[in-house]
Design a protein around this motif. Structure first.
Motif, PDB file in Angstrom:
ATOM      1  N   LEU A  69       0.813  -1.218   0.000  1.00 58.04           N
ATOM      2  CA  LEU A  69       0.000   0.000   0.000  1.00 58.04           C
ATOM      3  C   LEU A  69       0.847   1.270   0.000  1.00 58.04           C
ATOM      4  N   SER A  70       2.144   1.100  -0.144  1.00 55.87           N
ATOM      5  CA  SER A  70       3.073   2.223  -0.063  1.00 55.87           C
ATOM      6  C   SER A  70       2.752   3.292  -1.113  1.00 55.87           C
ATOM      7  N   ASN A  71       2.616   4.523  -0.623  1.00 60.75           N
ATOM      8  CA  ASN A  71       2.420   5.662  -1.517  1.00 60.75           C
ATOM      9  C   ASN A  71       2.794   6.935  -0.759  1.00 60.75           C
ATOM     10  N   GLY A  72       3.015   7.986  -1.490  1.00 60.69           N
ATOM     11  CA  GLY A  72       3.473   9.245  -0.891  1.00 60.69           C
ATOM     12  C   GLY A  72       2.521   9.825   0.127  1.00 60.69           C
ATOM     13  N   PHE A  73       1.212   9.739  -0.150  1.00 61.48           N
ATOM     14  CA  PHE A  73       0.233  10.291   0.778  1.00 61.48           C
ATOM     15  C   PHE A  73       0.246   9.535   2.107  1.00 61.48           C
ATOM     16  N   ILE A 111      11.822  -3.878   4.804  1.00 64.75           N
ATOM     17  CA  ILE A 111      11.303  -2.788   5.643  1.00 64.75           C
ATOM     18  C   ILE A 111      11.607  -1.423   5.028  1.00 64.75           C
ATOM     19  N   ILE A 112      10.595  -0.591   4.993  1.00 64.54           N
ATOM     20  CA  ILE A 112      10.741   0.816   4.623  1.00 64.54           C
ATOM     21  C   ILE A 112      10.716   1.589   5.940  1.00 64.54           C
ATOM     22  N   HIS A 113      11.806   2.227   6.280  1.00 64.21           N
ATOM     23  CA  HIS A 113      11.920   2.922   7.568  1.00 64.21           C
ATOM     24  C   HIS A 113      11.229   4.279   7.483  1.00 64.21           C
ATOM     25  N   ARG A 114       9.997   4.324   7.989  1.00 59.55           N
ATOM     26  CA  ARG A 114       9.203   5.559   7.961  1.00 59.55           C
ATOM     27  C   ARG A 114       9.238   6.293   9.298  1.00 59.55           C
ATOM     28  N   VAL A 115       9.490   5.553  10.370  1.00 62.42           N
ATOM     29  CA  VAL A 115       9.614   6.116  11.717  1.00 62.42           C
ATOM     30  C   VAL A 115      10.707   5.327  12.428  1.00 62.42           C
ATOM     31  N   TYR A 130       1.464   0.015   8.887  1.00 58.74           N
ATOM     32  CA  TYR A 130       1.971   0.693   7.698  1.00 58.74           C
ATOM     33  C   TYR A 130       3.396   1.208   7.900  1.00 58.74           C
ATOM     34  N   VAL A 131       3.670   1.802   9.067  1.00 57.67           N
ATOM     35  CA  VAL A 131       5.016   2.353   9.287  1.00 57.67           C
ATOM     36  C   VAL A 131       6.042   1.277   9.621  1.00 57.67           C
ATOM     37  N   GLY A 132       5.591   0.051   9.892  1.00 54.75           N
ATOM     38  CA  GLY A 132       6.517  -1.066  10.055  1.00 54.75           C
ATOM     39  C   GLY A 132       6.880  -1.445  11.471  1.00 54.75           C
ATOM     40  N   VAL A 133       6.157  -0.953  12.470  1.00 61.04           N
ATOM     41  CA  VAL A 133       6.531  -1.258  13.850  1.00 61.04           C
ATOM     42  C   VAL A 133       5.696  -2.381  14.473  1.00 61.04           C
ATOM     43  N   HIS A 134       4.618  -2.821  13.782  1.00 61.28           N
ATOM     44  CA  HIS A 134       3.791  -3.915  14.298  1.00 61.28           C
ATOM     45  C   HIS A 134       3.272  -4.782  13.168  1.00 61.28           C
ATOM     46  N   TYR A 135       3.099  -6.051  13.497  1.00 61.86           N
ATOM     47  CA  TYR A 135       2.422  -6.987  12.604  1.00 61.86           C
ATOM     48  C   TYR A 135       0.914  -6.830  12.789  1.00 61.86           C
ATOM     49  N   PRO A 136       0.122  -7.254  11.801  1.00 62.39           N
ATOM     50  CA  PRO A 136      -1.344  -7.167  11.949  1.00 62.39           C
ATOM     51  C   PRO A 136      -1.892  -7.885  13.183  1.00 62.39           C
ATOM     52  N   ILE A 137      -1.360  -9.047  13.515  1.00 64.87           N
ATOM     53  CA  ILE A 137      -1.845  -9.768  14.695  1.00 64.87           C
ATOM     54  C   ILE A 137      -1.554  -8.991  15.975  1.00 64.87           C
ATOM     55  N   ASP A 138      -0.456  -8.241  15.993  1.00 61.08           N
ATOM     56  CA  ASP A 138      -0.144  -7.396  17.157  1.00 61.08           C
ATOM     57  C   ASP A 138      -1.241  -6.364  17.389  1.00 61.08           C
ATOM     58  N   THR A 139      -1.683  -5.732  16.294  1.00 64.06           N
ATOM     59  CA  THR A 139      -2.708  -4.697  16.441  1.00 64.06           C
ATOM     60  C   THR A 139      -4.077  -5.317  16.703  1.00 64.06           C
ATOM     61  N   LEU A 140      -4.349  -6.475  16.116  1.00 63.30           N
ATOM     62  CA  LEU A 140      -5.620  -7.158  16.392  1.00 63.30           C
ATOM     63  C   LEU A 140      -5.700  -7.552  17.872  1.00 63.30           C
TER      64      LEU A 140
END
Length: 187
Positions: A19-23, A97-101, A152-162
């Motif tokens: 889903l990577s995009n500039g916005f 990994i794209i380092h966004r934060v 999206y920023v790469g600090v958690h997996y989906p299961i972590d947030t679920l």
């Protein structure tokens, strides 16, 4: 369990890279930044005090307690026990990994951001839904976007947030019902 972890990694990459995009690269780091939400937090404090007077201080206290309980369970109890490495620190994903934060050195499971924001959102939903129905979709959307941003920023997996969302929902329900049963009518 291996199939679930594989699915989690694949879904993470579909969100983080697919889903990577500039916005989103601009928006998602903001969505997970606690300072970005300061106006909302201030609004909640002012609203509670203005609308509910003395009860408002109790509501604010319960919001803080809700946050503290969620954070304690997610960050202090579960994370050290599970000790899951964050995706941004996972050697297997170093080239993906794209380092966004900044990544941080803490563990990943469950997401404390997801836990805390779902806990607060659910607490507020239970308290205010009868009076103001839009609190339900707005509260859930707020907690969801913060949780999604963590992936999206790469600090958690989906299961972590679920898992954080489930834990936070549980904490929010418990503190809201505690407030309604033992505090609200005694003030």
């Amino acid at each position: 369990m291996d199939a679930l972890l594989h699915f989690d990694h694949e879904l993470f990459l579909k969100i983080h890279r697919g889903l990577s995009n500039g916005f989103f690269d601009w928006l998602m780091p903001l969505m997970r930044n606690r300072y970005f939400w300061t106006p909302l937090y201030l609004f909640i404090v002012v609203f509670c005090i203005k609308e509910y007077k003395k009860k408002g201080f109790y509501i604010i206290g319960m919001i803080l307690l809700t946050f503290a309980i969620g954070d304690m369970f997610s960050s202090r109890l579960i994370k050290p026990f599970v000790a899951r490495i964050r995706p941004c620190n996972d050697p297997a994903l170093v080239h993906d990994i794209i380092h966004r934060v900044p990544c941080g050195s803490g563990y990943s499971f469950p997401s404390a951001h997801a836990t805390n924001h779902f806990a607060i959102a659910v607490f507020l939903i239970v308290l205010f839904y009868e009076r103001w129905k839009p609190v339900l979709p707005l509260g859930l959307a707020w907690a969801f976007i913060i949780s999604f941003a963590q992936i999206y920023v790469g600090v958690h997996y989906p299961i972590d947030t679920l898992a954080g969302a489930i834990l936070g929902t549980t904490v929010g329900l418990l503190t809201a019902f505690t407030y309604k049963k033992f505090i609200q009518h005694r003030i």
